[in-house]
Enzyme design. Structure first.
Site, short mmCIF file in Angstrom:
data_model
loop_
_atom_site.label_atom_id
_atom_site.label_comp_id
_atom_site.label_asym_id
_atom_site.label_seq_id
_atom_site.Cartn_x
_atom_site.Cartn_y
_atom_site.Cartn_z
N SER A 194 0.85 -1.20 0.00
CA SER A 194 0.00 0.00 0.00
C SER A 194 0.88 1.24 0.00
O SER A 194 1.99 1.23 0.54
CB SER A 194 -0.90 0.02 1.25
OG SER A 194 -1.58 1.26 1.35
N TYR A 220 -2.04 -0.68 10.42
CA TYR A 220 -2.09 -1.02 9.00
C TYR A 220 -0.90 -0.42 8.26
O TYR A 220 -0.22 -1.10 7.48
CB TYR A 220 -3.41 -0.51 8.41
CG TYR A 220 -3.57 -0.76 6.93
CD1 TYR A 220 -4.00 -2.00 6.46
CD2 TYR A 220 -3.31 0.24 5.99
CE1 TYR A 220 -4.16 -2.24 5.11
CE2 TYR A 220 -3.47 0.01 4.64
CZ TYR A 220 -3.89 -1.23 4.20
OH TYR A 220 -4.05 -1.45 2.85
#
Length: 734
Positions: free
Chosen positions: A602, A615
């Site tokens: 990501s 995350y």
């Protein structure tokens, strides 16, 4: 009707009677031909996949003159009777086709296997009726030169067993009497058509011919009568073989016992990746394993080595299976996997040498270059058969064809003695210039043809889009997901688009097609091992692995992240990715074939922000994991990553409640009654405005980058993470 003709009430024991008069009555004459063909092709005992031809001579209206003309409708080049439609049939003016006999007779040097005979195929298009684009097959003269209105040419195991027996002519007379004649082996084409014509002229009462080493051709003036006759002849031959069956002494009786299911599968999982690497030295192959009682009876028998070495008889068989299989002289009761590999390696070396010798001994001045010398069928006592092909469909059909060959050998040995086609005749079929021209006309293989790709996370979002994108390039896709139903849904979509592949129904051959599904938990190594086992047994190995699975657990309202949330986030987003790469390590090494791994990380990995600390840090670790695995798996396997910006569309990370919470957080107006897609679109467009391109990031964008990293276009790229974020300035590295 003679005693070989079926009546409407006859019950067949060895074939299925599928004709329905009410259905046929609604069809045009040409449609009835298609219907007859589909009925015949639906039963593997009648003809093999892609094999056989049917025809009807039908009165049609000439589109130019308006006059009634006789037209030969005959199955065209390629195709399969079971699935054929009218567009798969060639149509020729019968009078023009017959006139070619005079053209051929004027050739100064004509005869079997001459340029003059092959050249007649190039004249078939001049006989075309109504501009039909379907190319005529080399079997067209067989149908056109026989006087009957309807002709069936089938490849039934029972009649080929007669045709492949040393006393085939005498056996044919004993089984069928005077109604069915016999012709010696001759390669399909103009000369064989003329030979058959002469046989019928000399014996007008004939209803069919046994084609030595090849199959059966029969005819009638009525299409239903022709269909019934075909079934009756096949059934009669099968009944005769059954009366001679040797029971427990078939193939000389059992020499070895089969391994237990669990022991066999464990051995295959360890063997297949290595074996795939061995046979894929020129081009990669996809495997099909058959382990049912029928094939085991053969491979475990005393006679299997002798019969396997003789090779196959019917041309349709050895075009797929090569002139012979590789039989491995291995004792499943006393030898281990290491011994099996050693014997296969030695067997492969000898097989390649034998094939090269066969090519050199039989080639002509104008023969095509030698093809891949690796076997496409490998027989292992105690285990079964492993067949190889350019895709799953082809390897399944290869297995099917060798099943047919085994049944032919069984029948021939029960009645008499099995004999194979002479080597030179086999070579002249395998390396026929017309066959070579047909191969060259085939479209080029797609970029990921012959490749197996495991997509973890294929049930939704980026993973599902990736599965579709890679399948479009010809890849075989293993759709894996925590949600087994979602994975199966994606696999079903792919199978619906690209087809199950042509048929092996009733043969005991593995039935999977271009995609399979499996559930997997990447935090559990045993689960990953189970997925890889399923993949190996289905296809023989793995070429690429893509992981799009990930998890985002939002913190509590006060921004706290619990220890368990940290643990779960890192377990999935970091350790899970490592588990997959690590579990594939040995498999890749056993294959010895270059592959790749693509991990989804990501852009959050390089963007510090509030509300997603667990995350974001897990994705930073995943970025570095890409680089570490690239080092670990080099030089055989490339490892790269794709780093998306926020992808809302289709993502399981954005359920409705999270989307609404985000819309509320960013003060984006919305209607509570709006659909999930409407709400997601609003949020996606909001995120898009943060980027330079001002366009929402979609799963398709990520799939395109993944397709690049999997393909040979990136063959020199490893250890890299590609951001697919629309130009998110905050993610620019500095």
């Amino acid at each position: 009707m003679g005693d070989t003709q079926a009546t409407e009430s006859k019950a067949y024991k060895h074939v299925n009677h599928l004709w329905d008069d009410a259905t046929a009555a609604k069809l045009s004459p040409a449609e009835r031909l298609v219907y007859r063909s589909n009925c015949l092709g639906a039963d593997q005992r009648i003809t093999n996949t892609g094999g056989g031809n049917t025809s009807s001579k039908i009165d049609e209206t000439d589109p130019l003159s308006g006059e009634s003309v006789e037209v030969l409708w005959v199955k065209g080049s390629g195709g399969d009777l079971r699935t054929s439609k009218l567009e798969n049939f060639a149509s020729l003016h019968q009078d023009k086709l017959l006139s070619l006999r005079g053209v051929y007779a004027d050739q100064p040097e004509r005869g079997p296997k001459t340029p003059a005979e092959d050249g007649m195929v190039g004249l078939f298009p001049h006989c075309t009726f109504n501009l039909n684009p379907r190319a005529s097959s080399i079997d067209t003269p067989l149908h056109g030169f026989l006087p009957a209105k309807h002709v069936d040419h089938m490849h039934p195991n029972s009649v080929i067993a007669v045709a492949a027996s040393r006393r085939s002519k005498e056996l044919g007379q004993e089984i069928f009497g005077d109604e069915i004649g016999w012709v010696p082996w001759l390669r399909p084409g103009f000369e064989l058509g003329l030979m058959m014509q002469r046989e019928v002229e000399a014996n007008p009462a004939l209803k069919g011919l046994i084609m030595s080493q090849h199959g059966l051709i029969n005819w009638a003036e009525d299409d239903r009568e022709c269909y019934d006759l075909t079934l009756s002849l096949i059934d009669k031959a099968a009944e005769f073989i059954e009366s001679k069956d040797k029971g427990a002494d078939t193939f000389g009786g059992a020499k070895f016992q089969p391994l237990g299911d669990e022991q066999r599968d464990t051995l295959l999982v360890d063997l297949l990746p290595w074996l795939r690497g061995q046979v894929s030295q020129q081009k990669r192959f996809i495997g099909t394993v058959q382990t049912d009682e029928t094939i085991l009876r053969f491979v475990n028998s005393h006679d299997a080595p002798r019969l396997a070495e003789l090779g196959t008889s019917c041309p349709d068989h050895f075009l797929r299976t090569k002139i012979k299989p590789l039989y491995v002289d291995w004792n499943p009761q006393s030898e281990d996997l290491a011994s099996l590999k050693e014997k296969i390696a030695a067997g492969l070396e000898k097989y390649r040498a034998d094939y090269a010798e066969y090519y050199e001994a039989c080639k002509h001045d104008n023969s095509p270059a030698m093809r891949d010398p690796n076997p496409t069928v490998i027989l292992v006592p105690g285990v079964g058969m492993i067949a190889w092909g350019k895709n799953k469909s082809e390897s399944r059909v290869t297995a099917e064809f060798y099943n047919c060959a085994v049944e032919v050998m069984r029948g021939a040995e029960a009645m008499d003695e099995y004999i194979a086609l002479p080597r030179q005749e086999a070579f002249d079929i395998e390396y026929w210039l017309l066959e070579e021209a047909k191969l060259k006309r085939m479209p080029p293989e797609k970029e990921l043809a012959r490749k197996v790709v495991v997509v973890v996370g294929a049930g939704s979002g980026i993973g599902k889009e990736t599965a579709h994108r890679l399948a479009k390039e010809g890849a075989h896709i293993v759709c894996a997901d925590m949600n087994a139903d979602a994975a199966q849904a994606t696999a079903d979509e792919l199978t619906g688009i690209y087809g199950q592949g042509i048929g092996v129904a009733g043969t005991g051959v593995s039935g999977c097609g271009p995609a399979i599904a499996g559930d997997v938990n990447i935090t559990c190594r045993e689960s990953i091992q189970g997925l890889l086992k399923k993949t190996v047994l289905a296809y023989g190995g793995v070429d690429h692995v893509v992981v799009t699975a990930g998890v985002f657990i939002p913190p509590s309202r006060d921004g706290k992240v619990t220890d368990q949330q940290w643990q779960t986030t890192f377990d999935v987003n970091v350790r899970g990715l490592y588990n997959v790469g690590d579990e594939c390590r040995e498999l890749f090494a056993e294959q010895g074939l270059r592959g790749s791994v693509v991990l989804t990380t990501s852009v959050n990995a390089v963007v510090s922000k509030k509300g997603s600390v667990a995350y974001d840090t897990s994705k930073a670790a995943a970025n570095h994991l890409v680089r570490e695995l690239a080092v670990e798996l080099a030089p055989l396997v490339r490892v790269n990553g794709v780093a998306p910006a926020t992808v809302v569309e289709g993502s399981t990370m954005f359920p409705r409640d999270r989307v609404i919470a985000s819309l509320t957080k960013y003060d984006i107006p919305f209607e509570e009654s709006g659909s999930d897609d409407e709400l997601r679109s609003k949020l996606a467009n909001f995120y898009a405005q943060r980027t330079l391109t001002k366009a929402p990031i979609t799963p398709a964008d990520q799939a395109e980058a993944i397709a690049f990293l999997v393909s040979d276009k990136s063959s020199k790229t490893t250890g890299q993470v590609i951001s697919v974020d629309g130009g998110l300035i905050d993610a620019f590295l500095r």
